[in-house]
Design a protein around this motif. Structure first.
Motif, PDB file in Angstrom:
ATOM      1  N   ASN A 248       0.810  -1.209   0.000  1.00 51.65           N
ATOM      2  CA  ASN A 248       0.000   0.000   0.000  1.00 51.65           C
ATOM      3  C   ASN A 248       0.852   1.272   0.000  1.00 51.65           C
ATOM      4  OD1 ASN A 248      -2.689   0.765  -0.182  1.00 51.65           O
ATOM      5  ND2 ASN A 248      -3.266  -0.226   1.741  1.00 51.65           N
TER       6      ASN A 248
ATOM      7  N   TYR B 254       1.674   3.456  -3.192  1.00 49.25           N
ATOM      8  CA  TYR B 254       0.598   4.130  -3.922  1.00 49.25           C
ATOM      9  C   TYR B 254       0.455   5.584  -3.473  1.00 49.25           C
ATOM     10  CZ  TYR B 254      -1.160  -0.306  -5.802  1.00 49.25           C
ATOM     11  OH  TYR B 254      -1.283  -1.492  -6.471  1.00 49.25           O
ATOM     12  N   LYS B 255       0.062   6.435  -4.407  1.00 49.16           N
ATOM     13  CA  LYS B 255      -0.226   7.822  -4.079  1.00 49.16           C
ATOM     14  C   LYS B 255      -1.489   7.914  -3.242  1.00 49.16           C
ATOM     15  CE  LYS B 255      -0.810  12.385  -6.211  1.00 49.16           C
ATOM     16  NZ  LYS B 255      -0.869  13.139  -7.499  1.00 49.16           N
ATOM     17  N   GLU B 256      -2.474   7.066  -3.583  1.00 51.84           N
ATOM     18  CA  GLU B 256      -3.721   7.003  -2.818  1.00 51.84           C
ATOM     19  C   GLU B 256      -3.954   5.552  -2.399  1.00 51.84           C
ATOM     20  OE1 GLU B 256      -7.082   8.854  -4.727  1.00 51.84           O
ATOM     21  OE2 GLU B 256      -5.843  10.455  -5.580  1.00 51.84           O
TER      22      GLU B 256
ATOM     23  N   HIS C 211      -5.422   2.233  -0.426  1.00 54.86           N
ATOM     24  CA  HIS C 211      -6.783   1.843  -0.032  1.00 54.86           C
ATOM     25  C   HIS C 211      -6.750   0.357   0.308  1.00 54.86           C
ATOM     26  CE1 HIS C 211     -11.150   1.290  -0.170  1.00 54.86           C
ATOM     27  NE2 HIS C 211     -11.254   2.612  -0.159  1.00 54.86           N
TER      28      HIS C 211
ATOM     29  N   LYS D 153      -9.281   0.053  -5.754  1.00 49.99           N
ATOM     30  CA  LYS D 153      -9.520   1.481  -5.535  1.00 49.99           C
ATOM     31  C   LYS D 153      -8.227   2.258  -5.262  1.00 49.99           C
ATOM     32  CE  LYS D 153     -14.245   0.823  -3.857  1.00 49.99           C
ATOM     33  NZ  LYS D 153     -15.200   1.051  -2.741  1.00 49.99           N
ATOM     34  N   ARG D 154      -7.117   1.569  -5.257  1.00 45.58           N
ATOM     35  CA  ARG D 154      -5.839   2.252  -5.063  1.00 45.58           C
ATOM     36  C   ARG D 154      -5.471   3.026  -6.320  1.00 45.58           C
ATOM     37  NH1 ARG D 154      -2.886  -3.042  -2.430  1.00 45.58           N
ATOM     38  NH2 ARG D 154      -4.102  -3.046  -0.493  1.00 45.58           N
ATOM     39  N   LYS D 155      -4.823   4.174  -6.134  1.00 43.97           N
ATOM     40  CA  LYS D 155      -4.432   4.998  -7.273  1.00 43.97           C
ATOM     41  C   LYS D 155      -2.986   5.462  -7.134  1.00 43.97           C
ATOM     42  CE  LYS D 155      -9.066   6.826  -8.172  1.00 43.97           C
ATOM     43  NZ  LYS D 155      -9.891   8.076  -8.312  1.00 43.97           N
ATOM     44  N   GLY D 156      -2.338   5.650  -8.288  1.00 43.78           N
ATOM     45  CA  GLY D 156      -0.988   6.206  -8.288  1.00 43.78           C
ATOM     46  C   GLY D 156       0.080   5.210  -7.902  1.00 43.78           C
TER      47      GLY D 156
ATOM     48  N   GLY E 131       3.677   7.185  -4.638  1.00 38.12           N
ATOM     49  CA  GLY E 131       3.490   7.584  -3.248  1.00 38.12           C
ATOM     50  C   GLY E 131       4.460   8.686  -2.855  1.00 38.12           C
ATOM     51  N   LYS E 132       4.018   9.635  -2.051  1.00 43.72           N
ATOM     52  CA  LYS E 132       4.858  10.774  -1.672  1.00 43.72           C
ATOM     53  C   LYS E 132       6.131  10.340  -0.955  1.00 43.72           C
ATOM     54  CE  LYS E 132       1.088  14.134  -1.312  1.00 43.72           C
ATOM     55  NZ  LYS E 132       0.337  15.065  -0.412  1.00 43.72           N
TER      56      LYS E 132
END
Length: 277
Positions: free
Chosen positions: A111, A114-116, A118, A123-126, A130-131
């Motif tokens: 997880n 990922y940028k977003e 979940h 539903k995970r995005k990016g 991840g920052k």
């Protein structure tokens, strides 16, 4: 080349060698670190055997020195492997500690990359945006304009996939230290984390190959490098000024003179030609 006398029964030290050889060792260690970061953070015995000759030869060539690679020098260089990996962990931003209450969620299905994130994978995005990834790249290789990412653009532009895998394995190590909710120190060793590193590397290669028609991962890695370089304060590569007038420019001047040898006589008598005004 004469050496400073070495202590045969003690661990070899760089100071045991003459100043010039110490300089070659320094360059060789720098090149060794690049191997760890950009090729394989957990090298095999075969890797190390091949690399040691390569980095020593390159270091000698760079400094125009001829010196035999002996066992003590080899030990000095190869001993940097675990230290180099350890730096990746120690330079990680403290954001991992702030996420200690979410450690289990971060580990679930990678997880944290990922940028977003979940809990539902659909539903995970990016992915790989991840920052924390950029923060780590900045801290490890672009802390300032003299850092390795800036000094070795051929190695870090774009950020190599083995370098990302090393970051991810180190992040997992940091997360694992908080997995129980209470901090427990865990060494970032090959025994525990080589398989984690290899799993991340396989995932990166898989994503690269699966999306190669769009070059998604390539673009991500290029952006990581460009943003890191900006963070370091270094001048953008595209804006570098050439250090000297190029050979082509000098040849053009010579050709110009051959075509019009009177050019250099303009103004000899205090007269300025119309073209010079």
């Amino acid at each position: 080349m004469k050496e400073v006398k070495q202590q045969t029964n003690s661990r070899p030290k760089q100071a045991d060698f003459s100043p010039l050889v110490q300089e070659v060792i320094t360059v060789a260690i720098q090149l060794w670190r690049l191997k760890i970061f950009c090729e394989n953070a957990f090298p095999t015995v075969q890797d190390e055997g091949r690399w040691i000759g390569e980095v020593w030869r390159q270091a000698c060539d760079k400094l125009q020195v001829e010196h035999t690679l002996d066992m003590n020098i080899s030990r000095l260089i190869t001993s940097q492997t675990s230290h180099t990996r350890g730096e990746v962990k120690t330079k990680h931003p403290k954001v991992i500690e702030k996420m200690r209450s979410h450690a289990t969620k971060l580990k679930d299905g990678y997880n944290f990359v990922y940028k977003e994130p979940h809990k539902d994978v659909t539903k995970r995005k990016g992915l790989y945006r991840g920052k924390i990834i950029q923060k780590c790249v900045n801290a490890i290789w672009f802390a300032n304009c003299r850092d390795e990412g800036v000094c070795f653009p051929d190695s870090f532009s774009p950020i190599p996939l083995p370098a990302l895998a090393l970051i991810f394995a180190a992040i997992e190590n940091c997360i694992d230290e908080w997995i129980t909710g209470i901090h427990t120190g865990l060494d970032f060793t090959a025994t525990e984390y080589e398989v984690v590193y290899q799993d991340h590397l396989k995932s990166l290669y898989s994503f690269r190959d699966h999306s190669k028609h769009l070059n998604i991962l390539g673009n991500i890695c290029t952006k990581l490098y460009n943003t890191g370089r900006f963070h370091s304060g270094a001048q953008p590569l595209d804006n570098f000024r050439p250090p000297v007038i190029s050979i082509d420019a000098l040849n053009a001047v010579i050709d110009e003179y051959k075509a019009d040898p009177m050019t250099e006589t303009d103004g000899e008598n205090g007269n300025i030609s119309e073209d010079s005004a």
